[in-house]
Structure formats: structure tokens, C-alpha cells
Design a protein around this motif. Structure first.
Motif, PDB file in Angstrom:
ATOM      1  N   ARG A 175     -26.036 -41.053  23.556  1.00  0.00           N
ATOM      2  CA  ARG A 175     -24.959 -41.422  22.631  1.00  0.00           C
ATOM      3  C   ARG A 175     -23.717 -40.420  22.890  1.00  0.00           C
ATOM      4  N   GLY A 220     -20.152 -41.196  18.062  1.00  0.00           N
ATOM      5  CA  GLY A 220     -20.849 -42.265  17.192  1.00  0.00           C
ATOM      6  C   GLY A 220     -20.944 -43.473  18.229  1.00  0.00           C
ATOM      7  N   ARG A 227     -28.429 -39.174  11.904  1.00  0.00           N
ATOM      8  CA  ARG A 227     -27.618 -39.891  11.202  1.00  0.00           C
ATOM      9  C   ARG A 227     -26.925 -41.128  12.344  1.00  0.00           C
ATOM     10  N   LEU A 228     -27.665 -41.831  12.695  1.00  0.00           N
ATOM     11  CA  LEU A 228     -27.328 -42.881  13.713  1.00  0.00           C
ATOM     12  C   LEU A 228     -26.603 -44.119  13.341  1.00  0.00           C
ATOM     13  N   GLY A 229     -26.582 -44.328  12.236  1.00  0.00           N
ATOM     14  CA  GLY A 229     -25.810 -45.229  11.500  1.00  0.00           C
ATOM     15  C   GLY A 229     -25.892 -46.695  12.315  1.00  0.00           C
ATOM     16  N   LEU A 263     -25.529 -47.414  15.410  1.00  0.00           N
ATOM     17  CA  LEU A 263     -26.001 -47.533  16.820  1.00  0.00           C
ATOM     18  C   LEU A 263     -27.140 -48.433  16.901  1.00  0.00           C
ATOM     19  N   ASP A 317     -34.824 -40.244  14.179  1.00  0.00           N
ATOM     20  CA  ASP A 317     -33.684 -39.763  13.367  1.00  0.00           C
ATOM     21  C   ASP A 317     -34.118 -38.389  12.765  1.00  0.00           C
ATOM     22  N   GLU A 365     -29.301 -33.741  16.028  1.00  0.00           N
ATOM     23  CA  GLU A 365     -28.245 -34.317  15.697  1.00  0.00           C
ATOM     24  C   GLU A 365     -27.280 -34.081  17.161  1.00  0.00           C
TER      25      GLU A 365
END
Ligand SMILES: Cc1cc2nc3c(=O)[nH]c(=O)nc-3n(C[C@H](O)[C@H](O)[C@H](O)COP(=O)(O)OP(=O)(O)OC[C@H]3O[C@@H](n4cnc5c(N)ncnc54)[C@H](O)[C@@H]3O)c2cc1C
Length: 320
Positions: free
Chosen positions: A9, A12, A44-46, A48, A64, A69
Motif C-alpha cells: 500500500r 490509502g 483501517r484498510l477500508g 483496499l 488488519d 498501520e
């Protein structure tokens, strides 16, 4: 023999090199006859997870957790080593970016695995798959055998096409990983380089300058902006302090393979060429018709870069 590719990553978003690594993973899994698994780590990979699973593979393993992070190699290596066992992976790898070069040797050490770095392709099938990798700035290409049961690798992303979305998305598996002990490194702060131009390793066009720019990169930067290109440089330009070393292309700099690479005032030393010879079209601008860079160039312009670059920019502008 399953294959596990570790995704990367940036903020984000997924790094483009991850898509190249995924297509390498697909090719490798076809050779081993095993499944392709993908690992995504962070906190907090949202969105992705959804984005990445669209590129397929059997399973997308997602860890996660707050300690993940920031991309610190130490806890990441521990998590990847655990995941690799869970995925039954024999081959474990990712792109040879700064992140991959930091992480994967640690994964290899944890798993007692042999490792091949900067892999260009894989030869053979089944039990007899041999990674092929460059040595001595690409002067030698070696086919190597990893003799351990588990095998770790980093990939030269520019040697593999970016993966397309798959017909069937990967199934998502949320994994809890117990991270042991207290890490010996901790995240303090990140200071990303602010650059309005595209990232050097991901740009479709790169305009690079060397000693022949004689300290003035402005004509080159103006052409780059006309083309929406990234700026690159030879080591001499960096060593002279004309440009930051983030922009160095070559053996000890970045490896790039854009659609178009324009080399201005660069002689074409083997250590520079090692970083750009995979470019689709190479244009060389040099006032010496015998400069070695012309041997690699698809188009050559003999002339003074400080005059040719503005002319080229005007011509491109006029043609738009
Ligand atoms: C271990 C090691 C690692 C290295 N890693 C790298 C690396 O990652 N990247 C890298 O780039 N180098 C690397 N080098 C250095 C490399 O060997 C060369 O020294 C370097 O690439 C040369 O840079 P250059 O082409 O800008 O300069 P030069 O070789 O001096 O060439 C300058 C060129 O500009 C031309 N020129 C001069 N004036 C003009 C003008 N007005 N208009 C147009 N052309 C002009 C000249 O004809 C010449 O061809 C490494 C070296 C070592 C030993």
C-alpha cells in the motif's frame, strides 16, 4: 505448491508494482500447479480489500491490526511468515520495491527459506522452477536454484505486465496474527517527498538528464511538464547536487520501464542503462554521436541538449 504474493500500500492506495507482482504470481502458480494467494496487511484498510480482491487469486488474506498501520518490516515479516504457513505457500514474494527489499529477506530468515532477489522471470515447471535474476548491473543473467523447501523472492516489477481484474474475485479471509514481543523498531514520522510530477517508477514517460545538462535542469523539467512526465537523472547529476537522489535511475538508483524514456546529456554507462533499458521507446539527446547511449536508443538526436530540449518542447506544444 501455492504462491503467496504480498501486496503493498502507499497511503490509502495500492502500489502499481503490486499489480505487476500479481501477474508474476499468476504465471508462477500456473508453473507450480498450485493456487495463488495474496496477503494484505495494515490497519483501517477500508476499500483496499475490495479493490485488491477484484484481481483474483484463490484467497486474499487480510491482517488488519494497529501494529501494522505503518509498513514496518519487523512486524510485517512476522505476520507474512505466519500467513505463508496458513496459506500452505511454497513460494512467497512481492515486488522489489523499497518495501519489498526491506520485508522479504526478513520473511526468508524467519522461514529458513532460500531467496532470489530482483527476479526477471521463472524458468521450468513443477519442482524444477528456477528464478532468473540479473547480476553485475545486468551484465550477467543467472538462472538460480533455491534448494530450500520454502522459497522467497522479490520481483523486478517492470519485467511483468500489470494484472487485469480477474473474472472471479478472490475470497477474503480475515486473519488474526499474534505478534510476539516488543518490536525493536517503531514508527516516528513519515515525510513524503512532495512532487507534483508522476512518481518516477510509475510514470509512462520519463525525461532524464545527466552531466550534459551542465547543472541546469530547467529545460528538461519544462519538457517533462509538457509531456506530463517524471524527471530522472544519472548519478553524476545527483552527485553534483543538481537534483535529489530520489531521481537517480540505474543500478544504485531506481529501475524504470516507461513507454518513453528521453535521456538528455547522458552517456549510457552500463550502471545507468541497467535502470532504464526495459523502456519501450528510448530517445537519446547527446552532442557526441559516438556516445554509447545511442546503441540503446530507438531515436537519437545529436545536438546540444540545452537547445534541443526547448525546441522539442515547442514542437510538442505546437502539435497539440
Ligand atoms: C557501483 C556503481 C554504481 C553506479 N550506479 C549508477 C546509477 O545507478 N545510475 C547512474 O546513472 N550511474 C551510476 N554509476 C555511474 C556511472 O558509471 C556513470 O559514471 C554515470 O552514469 C555517468 O553519468 P552521465 O551519463 O550523466 O555522465 P557522463 O558519462 O560524463 O556523460 C555525459 C554525457 O553528456 C554528453 N554531453 C555533454 N555536453 C552535452 C550537451 N551540451 N548536450 C548534450 N549532451 C552533452 C556527453 O557527450 C556525454 O555523453 C555507477 C557507478 C558505479 C561504479
Amino acid at each position: 505448491m501455492n504462491v503467496l504474493i504480498v501486496a503493498e500500500r502507499q497511503g490509502g492506495a495500492l502500489r502499481k508494482a503490486t499489480l505487476n507482482a500479481l501477474s508474476a504470481g499468476r504465471l508462477l502458480a500456473a508453473k507450480t500447479g498450485g493456487e495463488l494467494h495474496v496477503a494484505l496487511l495494515g490497519h483501517r484498510l477500508g476499500g483496499l480489500v475490495e479493490e485488491l480482491r477484484a484481481f483474483g487469486g484463490k484467497t486474499l488474506h487480510v491482517v488488519d491490526a494497529p501494529p501494522l498501520e505503518h509498513a514496518l518490516a519487523e512486524p510485517y515479516a512476522e505476520a507474512v511468515a505466519t500467513l505463508a504457513k496458513g496459506a500452505g505457500a511454497t513460494w512467497i514474494g512481492g515486488a522489489a520495491t523499497a518495501f519489498g527489499k526491506d520485508l522479504l529477506p526478513r520473511v526468508a530468515a524467519r522461514l529458513g527459506a532460500g531467496m532470489a532477489s530482483d527476479v526477471l522471470r521463472f524458468e521450468g515447471e513443477g519442482e524444477a522452477i528456477h528464478p532468473v535474476r540479473p547480476m553485475w548491473a545486468g551484465d550477467v543473467v543467472a538462472e538460480v536454484e533455491i534448494v530450500t523447501a520454502l522459497k522467497v523472492f522479490t520481483l523486478r516489477a517492470t519485467e511483468f505486465p500489470a494484472a487485469n481484474k480477474a473474472e472471479a474475485p478472490a475470497e477474503v479471509r480475515a486473519v488474526q496474527v499474534e505478534l510476539s514481543g516488543r518490536p525493536r523498531t517503531r514508527f516516528l514520522e513519515s515525510r513524503p517527498v512532495k512532487n507534483a510530477r508522476p512518481e518516477l517508477t510509475e510514470a509512462r514517460v520519463v525525461v532524464a538528464g545527466g552531466r550534459g545538462m551542465k547543472g541546469n535542469f530547467e529545460p528538461l523539467e519544462r519538457l517533462a511538464d509538457e509531456l506530463g512526465a517524471a524527471v530522472g537523472a544519472s548519478r553524476v547529476a545527483v552527485d553534483n547536487g543538481w537534483i535529489a537522489n530520489d531521481f537517480q535511475v540505474g543500478q544504485t538508483g531506481k529501475i524504470v520501464a516507461p513507454d518513453l524514456y528521453i535521456a538528455a546529456g547522458i552517456s549510457g554507462a552500463v550502471q545507468h542503462v541497467a535502470g532504464m533499458k526495459g523502456s519501450r521507446v528510448i530517445v537519446a539527446i547527446n552532442n557526441n554521436p559516438d556516445a554509447p547511449i545511442f546503441q540503446y536508443a530507438d531515436y537519437g538526436l545529436v545536438g546540444d541538449a540545452s537547445k534541443v530540449l526547448p525546441e522539442l518542447r515547442e514542437a510538442i506544444k505546437a502539435s497539440k
